[in-house]
Design an enzyme around this catalytic site. Structure first.
Site, mmCIF file in Angstrom:
data_model
loop_
_atom_site.group_PDB
_atom_site.id
_atom_site.type_symbol
_atom_site.label_atom_id
_atom_site.label_comp_id
_atom_site.label_asym_id
_atom_site.label_seq_id
_atom_site.Cartn_x
_atom_site.Cartn_y
_atom_site.Cartn_z
ATOM 1 N N HIS A 15 0.818 -1.226 0.000
ATOM 2 C CA HIS A 15 0.000 0.000 0.000
ATOM 3 C C HIS A 15 0.845 1.265 0.000
ATOM 4 O O HIS A 15 0.374 2.329 0.401
ATOM 5 C CB HIS A 15 -0.945 -0.017 1.209
ATOM 6 N N CYS A 57 3.747 20.691 -7.376
ATOM 7 C CA CYS A 57 4.711 19.935 -8.181
ATOM 8 C C CYS A 57 5.611 20.914 -8.941
ATOM 9 O O CYS A 57 5.124 21.906 -9.509
ATOM 10 C CB CYS A 57 3.927 19.072 -9.176
ATOM 11 N N GLY A 104 -1.408 -9.319 12.757
ATOM 12 C CA GLY A 104 -2.052 -8.022 12.964
ATOM 13 C C GLY A 104 -2.805 -7.506 11.764
ATOM 14 O O GLY A 104 -2.768 -6.306 11.480
HETATM 15 C C1 BV8 Z 1 -7.958 -2.351 -5.306
HETATM 16 C C2 BV8 Z 1 -2.841 3.016 2.466
HETATM 17 C C3 BV8 Z 1 -8.371 -2.760 -7.583
HETATM 18 C C4 BV8 Z 1 -3.543 4.306 2.754
HETATM 19 C C5 BV8 Z 1 -4.555 1.280 2.572
HETATM 20 C C6 BV8 Z 1 -15.838 -4.955 -1.705
HETATM 21 C C7 BV8 Z 1 -15.354 -6.219 -1.409
HETATM 22 C C8 BV8 Z 1 -14.009 -6.516 -1.514
HETATM 23 C C9 BV8 Z 1 -13.105 -5.534 -1.909
HETATM 24 C C10 BV8 Z 1 -13.585 -4.281 -2.180
HETATM 25 C C11 BV8 Z 1 -14.943 -3.990 -2.103
HETATM 26 N N1 BV8 Z 1 -15.092 -2.694 -2.434
HETATM 27 C C12 BV8 Z 1 -13.874 -2.146 -2.741
HETATM 28 C C13 BV8 Z 1 -12.975 -3.107 -2.611
HETATM 29 C C14 BV8 Z 1 -11.567 -2.996 -2.824
HETATM 30 C C15 BV8 Z 1 -10.933 -2.264 -1.641
HETATM 31 C C16 BV8 Z 1 -11.228 -2.947 -0.324
HETATM 32 O O1 BV8 Z 1 -10.664 -3.987 -0.037
HETATM 33 N N2 BV8 Z 1 -12.085 -2.325 0.482
HETATM 34 C C17 BV8 Z 1 -12.414 -2.907 1.770
HETATM 35 C C18 BV8 Z 1 -12.567 -1.791 2.806
HETATM 36 C C19 BV8 Z 1 -13.695 -3.701 1.603
HETATM 37 N N3 BV8 Z 1 -9.531 -2.349 -1.926
HETATM 38 C C20 BV8 Z 1 -8.969 -1.405 -2.680
HETATM 39 O O2 BV8 Z 1 -9.527 -0.413 -3.082
HETATM 40 C C21 BV8 Z 1 -7.531 -1.680 -3.044
HETATM 41 N N4 BV8 Z 1 -7.353 -1.526 -4.456
HETATM 42 O O3 BV8 Z 1 -8.739 -3.203 -4.966
HETATM 43 O O4 BV8 Z 1 -7.618 -2.100 -6.606
HETATM 44 C C22 BV8 Z 1 -9.585 -1.900 -7.754
HETATM 45 C C23 BV8 Z 1 -9.429 -0.708 -8.419
HETATM 46 C C24 BV8 Z 1 -10.545 0.083 -8.627
HETATM 47 C C25 BV8 Z 1 -11.799 -0.304 -8.108
HETATM 48 C C26 BV8 Z 1 -11.939 -1.503 -7.382
HETATM 49 C C27 BV8 Z 1 -10.815 -2.299 -7.207
HETATM 50 C C28 BV8 Z 1 -6.607 -0.709 -2.339
HETATM 51 C C29 BV8 Z 1 -6.612 -0.987 -0.877
HETATM 52 C C30 BV8 Z 1 -5.490 -0.206 -0.216
HETATM 53 C C31 BV8 Z 1 -6.061 0.878 0.670
HETATM 54 N N5 BV8 Z 1 -4.977 1.574 1.382
HETATM 55 N N6 BV8 Z 1 -3.526 1.919 3.151
HETATM 56 C C32 BV8 Z 1 -3.305 4.766 4.167
HETATM 57 O O5 BV8 Z 1 -2.682 4.054 4.961
HETATM 58 O O6 BV8 Z 1 -3.746 5.896 4.464
HETATM 59 S S1 BV8 Z 1 -5.283 0.021 3.392
HETATM 60 C C33 BV8 Z 1 -5.255 0.356 5.038
HETATM 61 O O7 BV8 Z 1 -6.130 -0.588 5.559
HETATM 62 C C34 BV8 Z 1 -3.950 0.181 5.787
HETATM 63 O O8 BV8 Z 1 -2.901 -0.135 4.916
HETATM 64 C C35 BV8 Z 1 -4.186 -0.986 6.723
HETATM 65 O O9 BV8 Z 1 -3.094 -1.841 6.776
HETATM 66 C C36 BV8 Z 1 -5.337 -1.610 6.044
HETATM 67 C C37 BV8 Z 1 -6.379 -2.269 6.959
HETATM 68 O O10 BV8 Z 1 -6.091 -3.479 7.017
HETATM 69 P P1 BV8 Z 1 -5.294 -4.031 8.306
HETATM 70 O O11 BV8 Z 1 -3.852 -3.793 8.103
HETATM 71 O O12 BV8 Z 1 -5.778 -5.394 8.503
HETATM 72 O O13 BV8 Z 1 -5.711 -3.111 9.504
HETATM 73 P P2 BV8 Z 1 -7.073 -3.142 10.262
HETATM 74 O O14 BV8 Z 1 -7.132 -1.870 11.009
HETATM 75 O O15 BV8 Z 1 -8.150 -3.522 9.306
HETATM 76 O O16 BV8 Z 1 -6.954 -4.372 11.277
HETATM 77 C C38 BV8 Z 1 -5.963 -4.354 12.280
HETATM 78 C C39 BV8 Z 1 -5.945 -5.758 12.838
HETATM 79 O O17 BV8 Z 1 -4.919 -5.816 13.823
HETATM 80 C C40 BV8 Z 1 -7.241 -6.148 13.554
HETATM 81 O O18 BV8 Z 1 -7.574 -7.476 13.185
HETATM 82 C C41 BV8 Z 1 -6.862 -6.095 15.048
HETATM 83 O O19 BV8 Z 1 -7.556 -7.092 15.787
HETATM 84 C C42 BV8 Z 1 -5.420 -6.431 14.991
HETATM 85 N N7 BV8 Z 1 -4.611 -5.908 16.108
HETATM 86 C C43 BV8 Z 1 -4.721 -4.706 16.728
HETATM 87 N N8 BV8 Z 1 -3.737 -4.603 17.654
HETATM 88 C C44 BV8 Z 1 -3.000 -5.739 17.585
HETATM 89 C C45 BV8 Z 1 -3.552 -6.583 16.603
HETATM 90 N N9 BV8 Z 1 -3.045 -7.794 16.308
HETATM 91 C C46 BV8 Z 1 -1.946 -8.191 16.988
HETATM 92 N N10 BV8 Z 1 -1.349 -7.435 17.946
HETATM 93 C C47 BV8 Z 1 -1.856 -6.218 18.273
HETATM 94 N N11 BV8 Z 1 -1.263 -5.482 19.228
HETATM 95 ZN ZN ZN Z 2 3.150 17.296 -11.605
#
Ligand code: BV8
Ligand code: ZN
Length: 252
Positions: free
Chosen positions: A121, A151, A191
């Site tokens: 990402h 830019c 995580g």
């Molecule tokens: C794409 C950068 C093709 C920005 C990030 C419907 C169904 C399926 C998919 C989709 C859908 N609608 C849209 C989509 C696609 C979409 C998607 O998946 N949406 C989700 C919300 C449903 N994905 C995209 O858009 C991706 N691109 O698909 O391209 C495309 C193109 C055009 C149109 C369609 C498709 C791009 C996704 C990238 C987004 N950018 N980050 C920024 O950081 O500002 S993602 C962002 O979310 C972060 O990177 C983060 O890492 C991620 C969330 O995921 P996790 O890392 O798992 O974090 P989260 O908070 O969710 O969970 C934390 C976990 O840690 C929890 O389980 C918690 O219990 C645990 N935890 C907490 N503390 C601890 C721990 N575990 C252990 N120890 C601890 N101490």
């Molecule tokens: Zn530019």
């Protein structure tokens, strides 16, 4: 977390010849970096992270989105890698066939000593032009400006070099991650909620290719269904034990 589960997981690590570590925001949460599930604070309290991390949000209000990333950059400057990052890094030094793929945009894996980290990402530390893609001069970029700089090539607005929702992942990063998932015999998901695609596909790609799956998380997640072993607890506590250097059977 049960000792039997940990010893079974350690046996899988010991037998592994090619390991994939897939890390998510929970890995950095141990260092004090809020996850996407955590509520936003400050100016952005009334927004969900998913709603700020989109090109539409940047076009609508570049100052709001840019200042959110600036705040995250400043926050990152005051946190350190945690024992989970160090455990992954030292394991990688001992085992060359260990690929680290992260969904996180911070550099905590690198600061703990991991090399060749695959950032699905993007990275918070870099910026590029929203219009023409030029990266411009990244040196000494201020984390104080509350409005995106222009830019130098086309005077468009600079944006953080992260992948926003609705944007495709960097092709090189995705193909490297996909290849690692297909080639590994063990994947450790640390995580991650397994909710964000296509990153969340990687553990299934590995499992379908015959790999075993270990999950390290404080909560149940979408990946519970495919995990062979679920180690419930904080990654900063579990990973150092799971990846500790295993000394062979003591000579009798
Ligand atoms: C794409 C950068 C093709 C920005 C990030 C419907 C169904 C399926 C998919 C989709 C859908 N609608 C849209 C989509 C696609 C979409 C998607 O998946 N949406 C989700 C919300 C449903 N994905 C995209 O858009 C991706 N691109 O698909 O391209 C495309 C193109 C055009 C149109 C369609 C498709 C791009 C996704 C990238 C987004 N950018 N980050 C920024 O950081 O500002 S993602 C962002 O979310 C972060 O990177 C983060 O890492 C991620 C969330 O995921 P996790 O890392 O798992 O974090 P989260 O908070 O969710 O969970 C934390 C976990 O840690 C929890 O389980 C918690 O219990 C645990 N935890 C907490 N503390 C601890 C721990 N575990 C252990 N120890 C601890 N101490
Ligand atoms: Zn530019």
């Amino acid at each position: 977390m049960s000792e039997i589960l940990m010893s079974s997981a350690k046996a899988l690590v010991e037998q592994s010849r090619s390991l994939l570590v897939l890390s998510g925001a929970g890995m950095s949460a141990e260092s004090g970096v809020p996850t996407f599930r955590d509520a936003q604070t400050g100016l952005w309290a009334k927004f969900r992270a998913e709603d700020l991390a989109t090109p539409e949000a940047f076009e609508r209000d570049p100052g709001l989105v840019w200042s959110w990333y600036q705040q995250r950059r400043r926050d990152l400057n005051i946190v350190q890698p945690n024992p989970g990052h160090f455990a992954v890094a030292s394991f990688g030094i001992r085992h060359p066939h260990c690929t680290v793929v992260t969904q996180n945009v911070d550099d905590l894996h690198e600061r703990a000593g991991s090399n060749g980290v695959v950032h699905l990402h993007g990275e918070l530390s870099a910026s590029h032009c929203f219009s023409c893609g030029a990266t411009g001069d990244q040196s000494g970029q201020s984390t104080e400006s509350e409005y995106p700089p222009h830019c130098t090539e086309c005077s468009g607005l600079m944006r953080p070099s992260v992948v926003w929702f609705g944007e495709t992942l960097p092709a090189m990063a995705w193909s490297e991650a996909e290849a690692a998932a297909q080639d590994c015999d063990l994947v450790i998901c640390a995580g991650t909620s397994g909710m964000v695609y296509p990153a969340a596909h990687l553990p299934s790609i590995a499992a379908e290719a015959g790999a075993r799956v270990i999950q390290v998380n404080i909560d149940a997640t979408a990946l519970d269904a495919i995990a062979d072993i679920n180690l419930r607890g904080p990654s900063g506590v579990i990973l150092p034990e799971l990846l500790a250097e295993q000394v062979g059977p003591s000579a009798i």
